[in-house]
Design a protein around this motif. Structure first.
Motif, PDB file in Angstrom:
ATOM      1  N   VAL A  37       0.836  -1.205   0.000  1.00  0.00           N
ATOM      2  CA  VAL A  37       0.000   0.000   0.000  1.00  0.00           C
ATOM      3  C   VAL A  37       0.870   1.254   0.000  1.00  0.00           C
ATOM      4  CG1 VAL A  37      -1.559   1.355   1.461  1.00  0.00           C
ATOM      5  CG2 VAL A  37      -1.986  -1.082   1.110  1.00  0.00           C
ATOM      6  N   ARG A  43       4.788   5.602  -5.107  1.00  0.00           N
ATOM      7  CA  ARG A  43       5.140   5.669  -6.523  1.00  0.00           C
ATOM      8  C   ARG A  43       4.115   6.437  -7.345  1.00  0.00           C
ATOM      9  NH1 ARG A  43       5.693   0.053  -8.718  1.00  0.00           N
ATOM     10  NH2 ARG A  43       4.719  -0.658  -6.824  1.00  0.00           N
TER      11      ARG A  43
ATOM     12  N   GLN B  27       7.037  -2.417 -13.001  1.00  0.00           N
ATOM     13  CA  GLN B  27       6.137  -1.777 -12.013  1.00  0.00           C
ATOM     14  C   GLN B  27       4.829  -2.549 -11.876  1.00  0.00           C
ATOM     15  OE1 GLN B  27       5.975   1.685 -10.605  1.00  0.00           O
ATOM     16  NE2 GLN B  27       7.569   2.792 -11.686  1.00  0.00           N
ATOM     17  N   GLU B  30       5.565  -5.914 -10.186  1.00  0.00           N
ATOM     18  CA  GLU B  30       5.835  -5.765  -8.759  1.00  0.00           C
ATOM     19  C   GLU B  30       4.549  -5.441  -7.993  1.00  0.00           C
ATOM     20  OE1 GLU B  30       7.801  -2.371  -7.312  1.00  0.00           O
ATOM     21  OE2 GLU B  30       8.831  -3.464  -5.721  1.00  0.00           O
ATOM     22  N   THR B  31       3.745  -4.568  -8.577  1.00  0.00           N
ATOM     23  CA  THR B  31       2.497  -4.181  -7.904  1.00  0.00           C
ATOM     24  C   THR B  31       1.555  -5.373  -7.775  1.00  0.00           C
ATOM     25  OG1 THR B  31       2.744  -1.968  -8.836  1.00  0.00           O
ATOM     26  CG2 THR B  31       0.576  -2.535  -7.977  1.00  0.00           C
ATOM     27  N   SER B  34       3.035  -8.050  -5.351  1.00  0.00           N
ATOM     28  CA  SER B  34       2.937  -7.687  -3.926  1.00  0.00           C
ATOM     29  C   SER B  34       1.491  -7.746  -3.450  1.00  0.00           C
ATOM     30  CB  SER B  34       3.554  -6.312  -3.658  1.00  0.00           C
ATOM     31  OG  SER B  34       2.869  -5.328  -4.381  1.00  0.00           O
ATOM     32  N   ALA B  38       0.151 -10.258  -0.558  1.00  0.00           N
ATOM     33  CA  ALA B  38      -0.616  -9.734   0.581  1.00  0.00           C
ATOM     34  C   ALA B  38      -1.964 -10.447   0.671  1.00  0.00           C
ATOM     35  CB  ALA B  38      -0.814  -8.233   0.417  1.00  0.00           C
ATOM     36  N   ARG B  41      -1.813 -13.831   2.254  1.00  0.00           N
ATOM     37  CA  ARG B  41      -1.643 -13.828   3.720  1.00  0.00           C
ATOM     38  C   ARG B  41      -2.916 -13.399   4.433  1.00  0.00           C
ATOM     39  NH1 ARG B  41       3.329  -9.952   4.732  1.00  0.00           N
ATOM     40  NH2 ARG B  41       3.089 -10.628   6.880  1.00  0.00           N
ATOM     41  N   LEU B 204      -3.672  -0.168  -8.837  1.00  0.00           N
ATOM     42  CA  LEU B 204      -3.659   0.552  -7.561  1.00  0.00           C
ATOM     43  C   LEU B 204      -4.966   0.343  -6.814  1.00  0.00           C
ATOM     44  CD1 LEU B 204      -1.977   3.884  -8.696  1.00  0.00           C
ATOM     45  CD2 LEU B 204      -0.956   1.980  -7.463  1.00  0.00           C
ATOM     46  N   GLN B 205      -6.062   0.336  -7.569  1.00  0.00           N
ATOM     47  CA  GLN B 205      -7.356   0.069  -6.918  1.00  0.00           C
ATOM     48  C   GLN B 205      -7.307  -1.282  -6.203  1.00  0.00           C
ATOM     49  OE1 GLN B 205      -9.963   2.111  -6.858  1.00  0.00           O
ATOM     50  NE2 GLN B 205      -9.677   3.546  -8.554  1.00  0.00           N
ATOM     51  N   VAL B 207      -4.559  -2.880  -5.107  1.00  0.00           N
ATOM     52  CA  VAL B 207      -3.643  -2.838  -3.957  1.00  0.00           C
ATOM     53  C   VAL B 207      -4.326  -2.239  -2.735  1.00  0.00           C
ATOM     54  CG1 VAL B 207      -1.584  -1.696  -3.053  1.00  0.00           C
ATOM     55  CG2 VAL B 207      -1.519  -2.767  -5.290  1.00  0.00           C
ATOM     56  N   PHE B 208      -5.053  -1.145  -2.932  1.00  0.00           N
ATOM     57  CA  PHE B 208      -5.668  -0.491  -1.772  1.00  0.00           C
ATOM     58  C   PHE B 208      -6.827  -1.311  -1.211  1.00  0.00           C
ATOM     59  CE2 PHE B 208      -3.233   3.021  -3.481  1.00  0.00           C
ATOM     60  CZ  PHE B 208      -2.636   3.472  -2.315  1.00  0.00           C
ATOM     61  N   VAL B 210      -6.827  -4.699  -1.297  1.00  0.00           N
ATOM     62  CA  VAL B 210      -6.135  -5.795  -0.600  1.00  0.00           C
ATOM     63  C   VAL B 210      -5.558  -5.286   0.728  1.00  0.00           C
ATOM     64  CG1 VAL B 210      -4.137  -7.344  -0.703  1.00  0.00           C
ATOM     65  CG2 VAL B 210      -5.615  -7.103  -2.688  1.00  0.00           C
ATOM     66  N   GLY B 211      -5.160  -4.016   0.731  1.00  0.00           N
ATOM     67  CA  GLY B 211      -4.567  -3.449   1.938  1.00  0.00           C
ATOM     68  C   GLY B 211      -5.456  -3.562   3.168  1.00  0.00           C
ATOM     69  N   HIS B 213      -7.314  -6.043   3.779  1.00  0.00           N
ATOM     70  CA  HIS B 213      -7.474  -7.465   4.116  1.00  0.00           C
ATOM     71  C   HIS B 213      -6.225  -7.920   4.869  1.00  0.00           C
ATOM     72  CE1 HIS B 213     -11.126  -8.383   1.606  1.00  0.00           C
ATOM     73  NE2 HIS B 213     -10.851  -7.128   1.319  1.00  0.00           N
ATOM     74  N   PHE B 214      -6.278  -7.738   6.162  1.00  0.00           N
ATOM     75  CA  PHE B 214      -5.095  -7.965   6.995  1.00  0.00           C
ATOM     76  C   PHE B 214      -4.819  -9.460   7.182  1.00  0.00           C
ATOM     77  CE2 PHE B 214      -7.185  -4.178   9.271  1.00  0.00           C
ATOM     78  CZ  PHE B 214      -6.685  -3.286   8.343  1.00  0.00           C
ATOM     79  N   PRO B 215      -3.557  -9.805   7.426  1.00  0.00           N
ATOM     80  CA  PRO B 215      -3.276 -11.196   7.817  1.00  0.00           C
ATOM     81  C   PRO B 215      -3.950 -11.497   9.162  1.00  0.00           C
ATOM     82  CG  PRO B 215      -1.256 -10.031   7.201  1.00  0.00           C
ATOM     83  CD  PRO B 215      -2.334  -8.999   7.295  1.00  0.00           C
TER      84      PRO B 215
END
Lengths: 459, 233
Positions: A37, A43, B27, B30-31, B34, B38, B41, B204-205, B207-208, B210-211, B213-215
């Motif tokens: 995040v 970036r 990019q 990697e995005t 990652s 995430a 987990r 990006l949508q 990633v945020f 998934v962010g 959704h905590f382990p």
């Protein structure tokens, strides 16, 4: 240098504070999902400024520190400098940002000026969720002891106190309150409602914001009336009965521990589903994080009382007298249940049934304005002028424009905040109530629930 | 001059294109990787895919943009449309794309390409003025934000003048060289600057989302890492 912020803190150990802050930052990055995040935000941040038009706090304060991008930048500056290769290289070359107590102090203040309403995400072309980054930043602050005292004390009582709830209500007092509410409902509304306690094997265990037992008897009685009228299988657990979860506002570690208490109570009672009362953050905390922390796909289902009521109304199991409420009524969408679109139409279906003059605010639903008390700030009494005059300014104007004399706010925190917003913004004539307060007035109870009206107080 | 143009159009362009493709590819990879790790987990792996798609689509079809800051929004939409369409479909560029390939490629009429270029310049100027004329805009702007506008404005202006020698204040060949060099630099800078959003934004949508959704064990592990397992609240 002591931490300087506008809310009360318990004493903070400031020895090597930047070092401990970075240690906490690193530990959380290592054991959470925040690294991608922060990386993505670092970036992609375009700093286009669209979030300035979305944030009600910035709109009212006009201060640069209230722009969501700038608040996020406080956290990203630390991330870039200490957790990216580029930052480390720049530090070697000199002239790099260095974390100090002043920066931590600024985060302590600015991250708590945000109401965590996440309206800015809707306006960000890249979907950057400044609310999530603020959420992360608050957790790091919490791990070095920077937590608004009001939130910390409440969570301490909930997790380590004798009563296990944020209002410190003993189980015996809960039983007395429920008995009183049953009796009062018979006397006042001539209907028999039940507040079952510790019934094994019920379908639902009910967790309202525990403060409702002290402050919102009509909301609770309305909840119980709907559940009783529709023959719901439900119970309140005497060992844990608080839906409030301030962990959502400052620490995922606490968030986890608190939702786990709900799941444990459900298990103790052999129940199947969690029923949350009228409370936005309690609903979101349970809906989103019981699955996360209590079993994933096998976790119990979470239902909000408004979902339940709308469902039984649609299915014809609940009868409400149309047009019972004659004054002009408007509805405030609590951010925690509306921003995702989860609960937007359900309460409106109910209100359109029972109100003859229902008007919506603009904007509404997913795009609503926060009441100004979100993110736990409502509990911080020492910042009331900021909460009501800045954070709540947009909401006060929305209410004024509707011309409504009653605002329905199905959330314990929003109700407290909106009452103060109305008082402080020349809207003292506006009444703020819960949704089920009105349902209670409009319910057409089945014959089995009706009783002869008892003597009214003062009669 | 011709040798410089050939250099800018040939080897330099190929290098820039390689940086552009590989940089953005890295990019994106990697995005996505990652986000995937995430998500693996996460205690709750259900993702609102539809909501992510809708949020992305809302900005691809930017009707919503018009509601706040309408002028800046129109400028932004015109600018984005122009800098996507002109490089891909103007006659001079299509000739470049067709070199060595047999892919049929649609071509924008010259008048439309010129109009889009002029509109892009006006929009860019509007965006720059918007940034610099307000206290909030100035406060938010970094050097990168202004340099990107200048760079893109330079590419478009030089391209327009190169295509219309009669308008050019200097030799049209010099304008072409300036256009090529600036375009090469822009291409190479895309993955290294905020311009990377041209391909990153749908991810990006993700990633945020998934962010949130905590382990499942995040709190316990952090407590252990900080030696706080038994520390009172």
């Amino acid at each position: 240098m002591a931490i300087s912020c506008s809310y009360y803190l318990e004493p903070v150990d400031t020895r090597d504070l930047p070092g401990r802050f970075l240690e906490a930052f690193a530990a959380i990055l290592a054991h959470s999902s925040y690294a991608p995040v922060l990386d993505a935000a670092a970036r992609a941040g375009a700093r286009c400024g669209r979030c300035t038009v979305a944030c009600p706090v910035h709109q009212a304060s006009g201060e640069a520190r209230d722009i969501p991008c700038n608040r996020t930048e406080l956290v990203l500056a630390v991330y870039r400098r200490y957790f990216t290769l580029g930052g480390m290289v720049r530090a070697r070359l000199g002239n790099a940002f260095t974390l100090d107590e002043g920066h931590i102090s600024r985060m302590a203040e600015d991250l708590y000026r945000c109401t965590a309403c996440r309206r800015c995400k809707l306006e960000c072309p890249f979907g950057i969720d400044h609310g999530l980054i603020t959420h992360f930043g608050r957790w790091v602050l919490a791990e070095v002891g920077i937590i608004p005292k009001a939130l910390r004390v409440a969570v301490r009582e909930q997790l380590e106190g004798k009563t296990h709830n944020t209002s410190a209500i003993p189980a015996a007092a809960l039983r007395d309150t429920c008995a009183f509410l049953e009796e009062d409902c018979r006397d006042t509304h001539a209907i028999d409602v039940r507040f079952p306690i510790d019934e094994q094997g019920a379908e639902f265990v009910f967790f309202p914001a525990v403060s409702d037992y002290l402050l919102e008897p009509d909301t609770l009685t309305g909840n119980a009336a709907v559940l009783t009228a529709t023959g719901a299988s439900w119970t309140i657990g005497s060992q844990y009965f608080d839906g409030i979860n301030y962990g959502l506002f400052y620490s995922d570690r606490m968030l986890d521990r608190i939702v786990s208490l709900e799941a444990a109570e459900l298990k103790r009672l052999g129940a199947r589903r969690i029923l949350i009362g009228e409370c936005g953050h309690a609903s979101r905390a349970a809906k989103a994080f019981v699955k996360t922390f209590c079993g994933g796909r096998d976790a119990p289902e979470v239902v909000n009382i408004m979902e339940y009521t709308a469902d039984v109304l649609r299915r014809g199991l609940l009868h409400l007298r149309p047009g019972t409420i004659e004054e002009r009524v408007t509805y405030h969408d609590p951010c925690n249940i509306a921003r995702s679109g989860w609960i937007v139409e359900q309460p409106r279906e109910i209100l359109r049934t029972i109100c003859s003059d229902f008007v919506d605010m603009t904007p509404k639903g997913r795009e609503n304005y926060c009441c100004g008390g979100g993110g736990g700030s409502v509990s911080i009494d020492e910042i009331r002028p900021f909460r009501t005059k800045v954070g709540g300014a947009a909401k006060a104007e929305q209410i004024r424009r509707t011309g409504a004399t009653t605002v329905v706010a199905p959330c314990a925190n929003c109700k407290k905040q909106l009452r103060e917003v109305c008082d402080d913004n020349g809207l003292g004539h506006v009444k703020v109530v819960g949704l089920h307060d009105l349902v209670l007035l409009a319910i057409d109870a089945p014959a089995s629930m009706r009783v002869a009206a008892g003597p009214k107080e003062g009669a | 001059m011709d040798a410089w143009i050939a250099l800018a159009r040939g080897p330099l362009f190929r290098i820039s294109l390689a940086v552009f493709v590989l940089g953005l590819g890295y990019q994106v990879a990697e995005t996505v990787l990652s986000a995937f790790l995430a998500w693996r987990r996460a205690g709750d792996r259900s993702l609102p895919v539809g909501a992510i798609a809708r949020a992305t689509a809302r900005w691809v079809l930017p009707v919503r943009l018009m509601r706040a800051h309408p002028l800046a929004s129109v400028a932004s939409v015109v600018f984005h449309a122009a800098i996507l369409l002109v490089p891909l479909f103007s006659l001079g560029h299509v000739a470049l794309w067709r070199t060595g390939t047999s892919i049929p490629w649609p071509v924008l009429p010259a008048g439309v390409a010129d109009a889009l270029s002029v509109a892009a310049l006006v929009a860019l100027a509007g965006l720059a003025v918007g940034r610099l004329s307000s206290r909030v805009g100035r406060g938010l702007s970094r050097a990168q934000d202004l340099l990107v506008l200048v760079l893109l404005g330079g590419v478009v202006a030089a391209g327009l003048l190169a295509a219309h020698p009669a308008w050019a204040p200097v030799d049209a060949r010099a304008m072409l060289l300036a256009h090529l060099l600036l375009a090469d630099a822009t291409l190479a800078l895309v993955p290294l600057t905020k311009m990377a959003h041209c391909v990153l934004f749908p991810f990006l949508q993700l990633v945020f989302e998934v962010g949130w959704h905590f382990p499942a064990e995040t709190g316990r592990h952090v407590a252990i890492a900080l030696a706080k397992e038994n520390e009172p609240v």
